[in-house]
Write a protein that holds these residues in place. Sequence first.
Motif, PDB file in Angstrom:
ATOM      1  N   GLN A 143     -26.825 -19.977  -1.217  1.00 30.33           N
ATOM      2  CA  GLN A 143     -26.217 -18.926  -2.015  1.00 30.33           C
ATOM      3  C   GLN A 143     -27.170 -17.733  -2.068  1.00 30.33           C
ATOM      4  O   GLN A 143     -28.371 -17.878  -2.317  1.00 30.33           O
ATOM      5  CB  GLN A 143     -25.883 -19.399  -3.427  1.00 30.33           C
ATOM      6  N   GLN A 144     -26.633 -16.568  -1.808  1.00 30.65           N
ATOM      7  CA  GLN A 144     -27.408 -15.326  -1.827  1.00 30.65           C
ATOM      8  C   GLN A 144     -26.495 -14.197  -2.284  1.00 30.65           C
ATOM      9  O   GLN A 144     -25.366 -14.073  -1.815  1.00 30.65           O
ATOM     10  CB  GLN A 144     -27.970 -15.025  -0.438  1.00 30.65           C
ATOM     11  N   ALA A 145     -26.997 -13.380  -3.186  1.00 33.65           N
ATOM     12  CA  ALA A 145     -26.180 -12.332  -3.786  1.00 33.65           C
ATOM     13  C   ALA A 145     -26.290 -11.029  -3.016  1.00 33.65           C
ATOM     14  O   ALA A 145     -27.373 -10.639  -2.559  1.00 33.65           O
ATOM     15  CB  ALA A 145     -26.612 -12.097  -5.233  1.00 33.65           C
ATOM     16  N   ASP A 146     -25.173 -10.349  -2.907  1.00 33.41           N
ATOM     17  CA  ASP A 146     -25.155  -8.945  -2.522  1.00 33.41           C
ATOM     18  C   ASP A 146     -25.234  -8.156  -3.823  1.00 33.41           C
ATOM     19  O   ASP A 146     -24.320  -8.214  -4.648  1.00 33.41           O
ATOM     20  CB  ASP A 146     -23.859  -8.631  -1.771  1.00 33.41           C
ATOM     21  N   ILE A 147     -26.322  -7.435  -4.030  1.00 32.32           N
ATOM     22  CA  ILE A 147     -26.555  -6.776  -5.326  1.00 32.32           C
ATOM     23  C   ILE A 147     -26.430  -5.261  -5.240  1.00 32.32           C
ATOM     24  O   ILE A 147     -26.901  -4.543  -6.129  1.00 32.32           O
ATOM     25  CB  ILE A 147     -27.927  -7.175  -5.897  1.00 32.32           C
TER      26      ILE A 147
END
Length: 355
Positions: free
Chosen positions: A321-325
């Motif tokens: 899981q990795q966020a686009d911020i």
Amino acid sequence: MRVLLIGGTGFVGRYVADRLLADPAVQLTALGRGDDADVRFDLSSGSPGALTRFLDAVHPGVVVNCAGTTRGSARDLTRHNTVAVATLCEAMRRSSCSARLVHVGCASEYGPSPAGSSTAEDALPRPGGPYGVSKLAATELVLGSGLDAIVLRVFSPAGPGTPAGSPLGRLAEALRRVMQQGDGELKLGGLGAQRDFVDVRDVARAVHAASLSAAQGVVNIGGGRAVRLRDAAAALARIAGYGGQLHEYDTTLTGRIPQPAGAGHGLGHGGHGPGHGLSHALGHGHGPAHGPGHGTNGGPGAEPAAVAAAYPYPDGCGAWQQADIRTARDRLGWRPRIGIEESLADIWMEAACRI
């Protein structure tokens, strides 16, 4: 600006309270189930009418909701994470205060993501467990309420105050035990999962920014990079000055023993990611990272940090899981300031105090 904070005694809520209190323009009132709240009220069982009367009396300009639970049965999760938000939204719709709502959601609402991808706010949510489902339902209630509202989808929070039952908290506790007992080997189970860690103090900054912003809808709050848990373990060992060896037992997938995760791994595989869904990687716990956890096994005569089995972690987010911020940057003027190493150092400082 008068702010009503709900759930100000939890891991995230405490730092949100501190951040808001540091703003001289904010008059803060805390509402919650505990005795330390300014006003006691249980959203999961209280009536919207009673809460409406309170809102009309206090007349806040902003309501911040950090309340909820990370563990329990599907019924408990629904009651505290979904029904509670339904009560809040209904009370705010009835109230004459016209307050803005800042609701703290979580990355478990998204569910699993393809390895190497960054999850943006327009991704189709597919929560993989009852916790994520209950939080997603709450988000949909907020978005469909007609209120001036924003939902901050927080990825894996870390830093000082990290619950001992969370993946990083259990990792620090296992390291503390082996150092206290003088063991030269720390055995951990399945550290391959990757999550996007964000320091809880940066989360509090995001909540503050959202309170002052006119932005609506869903906004991701994360570090922007996925971190493999074995890299976090190696960094924590280095911070602690642990001279022994870290051995990883991959109990979650094949049961075979892979190469040891030594301190030389560093943080080269990722960046700032916290651990909503990593307790299966540590082989412990039943609740997401920002919630309380069960005690650890072990003690004199036991293998200090050996992991015999891996238990499912209810965030349902799979291995990555990795966020686009970018939305948080563009709409809130927010970006993370505190890196994973500083968060880990603060986690270790608290664990070391127990040696």
